[in-house]
Design a protein around this motif. Structure first.
Motif, PDB file in Angstrom:
ATOM      1  N   PHE A  23       5.370 -12.727   4.089  1.00 25.83           N
ATOM      2  CA  PHE A  23       4.465 -13.276   3.083  1.00 25.83           C
ATOM      3  C   PHE A  23       3.020 -13.301   3.577  1.00 25.83           C
ATOM      4  O   PHE A  23       2.106 -12.866   2.888  1.00 25.83           O
ATOM      5  N   LEU A  24       2.798 -13.797   4.795  1.00 24.98           N
ATOM      6  CA  LEU A  24       1.439 -13.947   5.313  1.00 24.98           C
ATOM      7  C   LEU A  24       0.745 -12.589   5.467  1.00 24.98           C
ATOM      8  O   LEU A  24      -0.374 -12.409   4.997  1.00 24.98           O
ATOM      9  N   LYS A  25       1.425 -11.640   6.103  1.00 24.07           N
ATOM     10  CA  LYS A  25       0.807 -10.327   6.303  1.00 24.07           C
ATOM     11  C   LYS A  25       0.564  -9.635   4.960  1.00 24.07           C
ATOM     12  O   LYS A  25      -0.467  -9.011   4.748  1.00 24.07           O
ATOM     13  N   ARG A  26       1.518  -9.749   4.037  1.00 20.53           N
ATOM     14  CA  ARG A  26       1.366  -9.146   2.711  1.00 20.53           C
ATOM     15  C   ARG A  26       0.186  -9.776   1.983  1.00 20.53           C
ATOM     16  O   ARG A  26      -0.575  -9.098   1.300  1.00 20.53           O
ATOM     17  N   THR A  27      -0.010 -11.075   2.164  1.00 19.70           N
ATOM     18  CA  THR A  27      -1.124 -11.765   1.532  1.00 19.70           C
ATOM     19  C   THR A  27      -2.460 -11.323   2.131  1.00 19.70           C
ATOM     20  O   THR A  27      -3.426 -11.085   1.414  1.00 19.70           O
ATOM     21  N   LEU A  28      -2.511 -11.196   3.454  1.00 14.96           N
ATOM     22  CA  LEU A  28      -3.753 -10.816   4.122  1.00 14.96           C
ATOM     23  C   LEU A  28      -4.080  -9.333   3.971  1.00 14.96           C
ATOM     24  O   LEU A  28      -5.213  -8.962   3.689  1.00 14.96           O
ATOM     25  N   VAL A  29      -3.081  -8.478   4.190  1.00 11.68           N
ATOM     26  CA  VAL A  29      -3.294  -7.036   4.190  1.00 11.68           C
ATOM     27  C   VAL A  29      -3.133  -6.457   2.788  1.00 11.68           C
ATOM     28  O   VAL A  29      -3.786  -5.490   2.421  1.00 11.68           O
ATOM     29  N   GLY A  30      -2.260  -7.056   2.013  1.00 10.44           N
ATOM     30  CA  GLY A  30      -1.948  -6.503   0.701  1.00 10.44           C
ATOM     31  C   GLY A  30      -0.780  -5.560   0.826  1.00 10.44           C
ATOM     32  O   GLY A  30      -0.483  -5.030   1.888  1.00 10.44           O
ATOM     33  N   SER A  31      -0.089  -5.366  -0.260  1.00  8.96           N
ATOM     34  CA  SER A  31       1.061  -4.482  -0.268  1.00  8.96           C
ATOM     35  C   SER A  31       0.818  -3.378  -1.282  1.00  8.96           C
ATOM     36  O   SER A  31       0.584  -3.653  -2.463  1.00  8.96           O
ATOM     37  N   VAL A  32       0.880  -2.145  -0.818  1.00  6.63           N
ATOM     38  CA  VAL A  32       0.697  -1.005  -1.716  1.00  6.63           C
ATOM     39  C   VAL A  32       1.795  -1.004  -2.773  1.00  6.63           C
ATOM     40  O   VAL A  32       1.527  -0.805  -3.959  1.00  6.63           O
ATOM     41  N   SER A  33       3.025  -1.260  -2.361  1.00  3.66           N
ATOM     42  CA  SER A  33       4.127  -1.236  -3.333  1.00  3.66           C
ATOM     43  C   SER A  33       3.987  -2.344  -4.370  1.00  3.66           C
ATOM     44  O   SER A  33       4.233  -2.118  -5.558  1.00  3.66           O
ATOM     45  N   ASP A  34       3.577  -3.540  -3.956  1.00  4.28           N
ATOM     46  CA  ASP A  34       3.360  -4.623  -4.928  1.00  4.28           C
ATOM     47  C   ASP A  34       2.273  -4.245  -5.923  1.00  4.28           C
ATOM     48  O   ASP A  34       2.407  -4.458  -7.127  1.00  4.28           O
TER      49      ASP A  34
END
Length: 169
Positions: free
Chosen positions: A139-150
């Motif tokens: 969750f934290l890394k996805r929030t900071l970096v962003g997720s291409v798939s999301d």
């Protein structure tokens, strides 16, 4: 009505599979091949999409560094070698996968921000499905970096399949 029946007889599914250097993207490709429709009346076109980063110019970049033309040429060659390596791996996955589905493979290389290139390509090709691997960020890394798939799942019109690698599931 007959024209519609003829169209349904020879249906083509266009599936964009985002591939990169990761095991996750190759696993997503394998998953895709294993789940293709095997109907005689359906042909499948898999578009293997690789996105290269934006070009580096021999001027100052955003951080203020200046790159010489030799450095730029070396980086471009590395990028081309990476594209070839990823596409060869993807085609090996396809060759090693036994499927009864009618499949045609196309290679496509985009350049720019991956999320924008993927979304624009899906729209331009009028893809029926987008398949992507998940890197399994927390969750934290996805929030900071962003997720291409999301991002892609929220911005493309077609169905999106995000395949988790068994190790990250």
């Amino acid at each position: 009505m007959e024209d519609e029946g003829e169209h349904m007889k020879n249906r083509e599914n266009k599936i964009v599979v985002a591939v990169d250097e990761s095991e996750e993207s190759m696993h997503a490709l394998s998953w895709c091949l294993g789940n293709l429709s095997s109907s005689k009346n359906t042909s499948n076109t898999l578009v293997l999409l690789y996105v290269k980063p934006p070009p580096v110019h021999s001027t100052f970049d955003a951080a203020g560094y200046m790159f010489s033309s030799d450095v730029v040429a070396t980086m471009e060659k590395y990028g081309t070698d990476m594209v070839n390596s990823v596409m060869q791996r993807a085609e090996a996955v396809y060759r090693n996968f036994h499927t009864n589905a009618h499949v045609h493979i196309e290679r496509l290389v985009g350049r720019g921000d991956p999320k924008d290139v993927i979304c624009n390509t899906v729209e331009k090709l009028r893809a029926d499905t987008l398949v992507m691997g998940s890197h399994g960020y927390g969750f934290l890394k996805r929030t900071l970096v962003g997720s291409v798939s999301d991002y892609c799942a929220k911005h493309v019109e077609c169905p999106v399949v995000i395949v988790k690698h068994p190790a990250s599931a």
